[in-house]
Design an enzyme around this catalytic site. Sequence first.
Site, PDB file in Angstrom:
ATOM      1  N   ARG A 198     -13.494   2.969 -21.556  1.00 19.66           N
ATOM      2  CA  ARG A 198     -13.994   2.704 -20.273  1.00 19.66           C
ATOM      3  C   ARG A 198     -14.975   1.521 -20.481  1.00 19.66           C
ATOM      4  NH1 ARG A 198     -14.285   8.206 -17.864  1.00 19.66           N
ATOM      5  NH2 ARG A 198     -15.293   8.072 -15.880  1.00 19.66           N
ATOM      6  N   ARG A 249     -20.866   5.824  -9.509  1.00 19.72           N
ATOM      7  CA  ARG A 249     -19.831   6.025 -10.544  1.00 19.72           C
ATOM      8  C   ARG A 249     -18.704   4.839 -10.087  1.00 19.72           C
ATOM      9  NH1 ARG A 249     -17.740  11.748  -9.512  1.00 19.72           N
ATOM     10  NH2 ARG A 249     -16.303  11.246 -11.206  1.00 19.72           N
ATOM     11  N   ARG A 309     -13.935  17.864  -3.790  1.00 19.97           N
ATOM     12  CA  ARG A 309     -13.326  18.329  -4.826  1.00 19.97           C
ATOM     13  C   ARG A 309     -14.085  19.701  -5.414  1.00 19.97           C
ATOM     14  NH1 ARG A 309     -12.351  15.308 -10.402  1.00 19.97           N
ATOM     15  NH2 ARG A 309     -14.368  14.566 -10.097  1.00 19.97           N
ATOM     16  N   LYS A 326      -6.396  10.660 -12.451  1.00 15.72           N
ATOM     17  CA  LYS A 326      -6.066  10.537 -13.812  1.00 15.72           C
ATOM     18  C   LYS A 326      -5.931  11.954 -14.494  1.00 15.72           C
ATOM     19  CE  LYS A 326      -9.876   8.264 -14.772  1.00 15.72           C
ATOM     20  NZ  LYS A 326     -10.578   8.278 -13.423  1.00 15.72           N
ATOM     21  N   ARG A 368     -19.025  19.857  -8.810  1.00 16.15           N
ATOM     22  CA  ARG A 368     -19.407  18.966  -9.930  1.00 16.15           C
ATOM     23  C   ARG A 368     -20.529  18.132  -9.494  1.00 16.15           C
ATOM     24  NH1 ARG A 368     -14.641  15.643 -12.927  1.00 16.15           N
ATOM     25  NH2 ARG A 368     -16.246  13.895 -12.968  1.00 16.15           N
TER      26      ARG A 368
HETATM   27  P1  AP5 Z   1      -8.719  13.773 -10.492  1.00 18.28           P
HETATM   28  O1  AP5 Z   1      -7.372  14.042 -11.135  1.00 18.28           O
HETATM   29  O2  AP5 Z   1     -10.045  14.552 -11.052  1.00 18.28           O
HETATM   30  O3  AP5 Z   1      -9.200  12.322 -10.739  1.00 18.28           O
HETATM   31  P2  AP5 Z   1      -9.887  11.426 -11.887  1.00 18.28           P
HETATM   32  O4  AP5 Z   1      -9.318  10.035 -11.934  1.00 18.28           O
HETATM   33  O5  AP5 Z   1      -9.737  12.204 -13.130  1.00 18.28           O
HETATM   34  O6  AP5 Z   1     -11.291  11.734 -11.574  1.00 18.28           O
HETATM   35  P3  AP5 Z   1     -12.717  12.035 -12.182  1.00 18.28           P
HETATM   36  O7  AP5 Z   1     -13.815  12.195 -11.157  1.00 18.28           O
HETATM   37  O8  AP5 Z   1     -12.345  13.451 -13.039  1.00 18.28           O
HETATM   38  O9  AP5 Z   1     -12.869  10.932 -13.068  1.00 18.28           O
HETATM   39  P4  AP5 Z   1     -14.003  10.252 -13.727  1.00 18.28           P
HETATM   40  O10 AP5 Z   1     -13.252   8.874 -14.509  1.00 18.28           O
HETATM   41  O11 AP5 Z   1     -15.023   9.705 -12.610  1.00 18.28           O
HETATM   42  O12 AP5 Z   1     -14.447  11.465 -14.414  1.00 18.28           O
HETATM   43  P5  AP5 Z   1     -14.621  11.894 -15.922  1.00 18.28           P
HETATM   44  O13 AP5 Z   1     -14.482  13.371 -15.976  1.00 18.28           O
HETATM   45  O14 AP5 Z   1     -13.820  11.079 -16.824  1.00 18.28           O
HETATM   46  O15 AP5 Z   1      -8.684  14.039  -9.024  1.00 18.28           O
HETATM   47  C1  AP5 Z   1      -9.784  13.921  -7.867  1.00 18.28           C
HETATM   48  C2  AP5 Z   1      -9.748  14.758  -6.889  1.00 18.28           C
HETATM   49  O16 AP5 Z   1      -8.547  14.340  -6.058  1.00 18.28           O
HETATM   50  C3  AP5 Z   1      -9.274  16.019  -7.100  1.00 18.28           C
HETATM   51  O17 AP5 Z   1      -9.652  16.963  -5.953  1.00 18.28           O
HETATM   52  C4  AP5 Z   1      -7.843  16.315  -7.119  1.00 18.28           C
HETATM   53  O18 AP5 Z   1      -7.102  17.538  -6.813  1.00 18.28           O
HETATM   54  C5  AP5 Z   1      -7.622  15.196  -6.202  1.00 18.28           C
HETATM   55  N1  AP5 Z   1      -6.361  14.397  -6.248  1.00 18.28           N
HETATM   56  C6  AP5 Z   1      -5.590  13.840  -7.370  1.00 18.28           C
HETATM   57  N2  AP5 Z   1      -4.513  13.243  -7.317  1.00 18.28           N
HETATM   58  C7  AP5 Z   1      -4.369  13.474  -5.825  1.00 18.28           C
HETATM   59  C8  AP5 Z   1      -3.258  12.976  -5.198  1.00 18.28           C
HETATM   60  N3  AP5 Z   1      -2.306  12.320  -5.537  1.00 18.28           N
HETATM   61  N4  AP5 Z   1      -3.333  13.119  -3.651  1.00 18.28           N
HETATM   62  C9  AP5 Z   1      -4.571  13.867  -3.047  1.00 18.28           C
HETATM   63  N5  AP5 Z   1      -5.440  14.507  -3.928  1.00 18.28           N
HETATM   64  C10 AP5 Z   1      -5.469  14.252  -5.230  1.00 18.28           C
HETATM   65  O19 AP5 Z   1     -16.141  11.409 -16.556  1.00 18.28           O
HETATM   66  C11 AP5 Z   1     -17.354  12.122 -15.831  1.00 18.28           C
HETATM   67  C12 AP5 Z   1     -18.456  11.346 -16.340  1.00 18.28           C
HETATM   68  O20 AP5 Z   1     -18.568  11.404 -17.961  1.00 18.28           O
HETATM   69  C13 AP5 Z   1     -18.592  10.001 -16.209  1.00 18.28           C
HETATM   70  O21 AP5 Z   1     -19.307   9.482 -15.083  1.00 18.28           O
HETATM   71  C14 AP5 Z   1     -19.458   9.491 -17.486  1.00 18.28           C
HETATM   72  O22 AP5 Z   1     -20.957   9.886 -17.601  1.00 18.28           O
HETATM   73  C15 AP5 Z   1     -18.903  10.547 -18.577  1.00 18.28           C
HETATM   74  N6  AP5 Z   1     -17.661   9.718 -19.455  1.00 18.28           N
HETATM   75  C16 AP5 Z   1     -16.452  10.323 -19.548  1.00 18.28           C
HETATM   76  N7  AP5 Z   1     -15.685   9.288 -20.036  1.00 18.28           N
HETATM   77  C17 AP5 Z   1     -16.493   8.415 -20.518  1.00 18.28           C
HETATM   78  C18 AP5 Z   1     -16.409   7.471 -21.516  1.00 18.28           C
HETATM   79  N8  AP5 Z   1     -15.210   7.092 -22.052  1.00 18.28           N
HETATM   80  N9  AP5 Z   1     -17.538   6.545 -21.807  1.00 18.28           N
HETATM   81  C19 AP5 Z   1     -18.628   6.880 -21.181  1.00 18.28           C
HETATM   82  N10 AP5 Z   1     -18.998   8.088 -20.398  1.00 18.28           N
HETATM   83  C20 AP5 Z   1     -17.810   8.789 -20.062  1.00 18.28           C
END
Ligand code: AP5
Length: 214
Positions: free
Chosen positions: A88, A171, A127, A13, A160
């Site tokens: 979410r 997660r 990552r 994402k 991270r």
């Molecule tokens: P990446 O693009 O970062 O994937 P992502 O889906 O964004 O994964 P995240 O881990 O960032 O998402 P998340 O939803 O758990 O975390 P968030 O920060 O929102 O890609 C991941 C890896 O894969 C990278 O190394 C990238 O290079 C690689 N990659 C990407 N695409 C690829 C491809 N096509 N091929 C190969 N490799 C690829 O949330 C973190 C925390 O914040 C949550 O756990 C929660 O505690 C809190 N939080 C955030 N939003 C909320 C909410 N709305 N409500 C409550 N808590 C929240």
Amino acid sequence: MRLVFLGPPGSGKGTQASLLEERLGLCQISTGDILRQAVADGTPLGREAKACMDKGALVPDRVVIGIVRDKLASGDCEKGFVLDGFPRTPGQAEALDAIMHDFPASIDRVVAFQVDEEALVTRLSGRRTCEECQAMFHQTLSPPRAEGVCDRCGGRLVQRNDDREEVIRERLAVYEESTRPLLKFYADRGQLIRLPAGGPVEDVHAALKTAVGL
Ligand code: AP5
């Protein structure tokens, strides 16, 4: 264009939202990035969020809803936006409806990123993120030129706190329980697009643009 990105941790994402911002000027609104910045700044919001994030739990709805409401009210997303990681929970989805009620336009599409679980774990456990500019790398899939050093700004690359394997599994479980039900919510409204997202980044980017009509 106004998009919502849903999908499990590691489904890409953030990578795709960032490409849409860089190439098409859509504003990436990542609740995860905003919360991590608040943690790094040591603000009251950051202190409240850190305990939840470190164990892979969700931050309370009232906190993230406030973040998104303020960002959308700021008026700096004129060309459109991508909500990356919000909503979410069903409560957040209802709050988004209420926020958009006061907005001049509605959400165009909700994109559900689909990637196999083992690939998600591989992506997340390898990552590395730049401490300075937040650029993302992967130890084997997209390594930096020099180990531990950001190609873009020379900053230090770190793992991270929530990318340790036991937290990744938590997660993923939280996603299944709290967020997956939103797929049906948006499918029932005819807004959902399911996007196979296991291929290379540029292939996913091209498929995404076609799917949403960009
Ligand atoms: P990446 O693009 O970062 O994937 P992502 O889906 O964004 O994964 P995240 O881990 O960032 O998402 P998340 O939803 O758990 O975390 P968030 O920060 O929102 O890609 C991941 C890896 O894969 C990278 O190394 C990238 O290079 C690689 N990659 C990407 N695409 C690829 C491809 N096509 N091929 C190969 N490799 C690829 O949330 C973190 C925390 O914040 C949550 O756990 C929660 O505690 C809190 N939080 C955030 N939003 C909320 C909410 N709305 N409500 C409550 N808590 C929240």
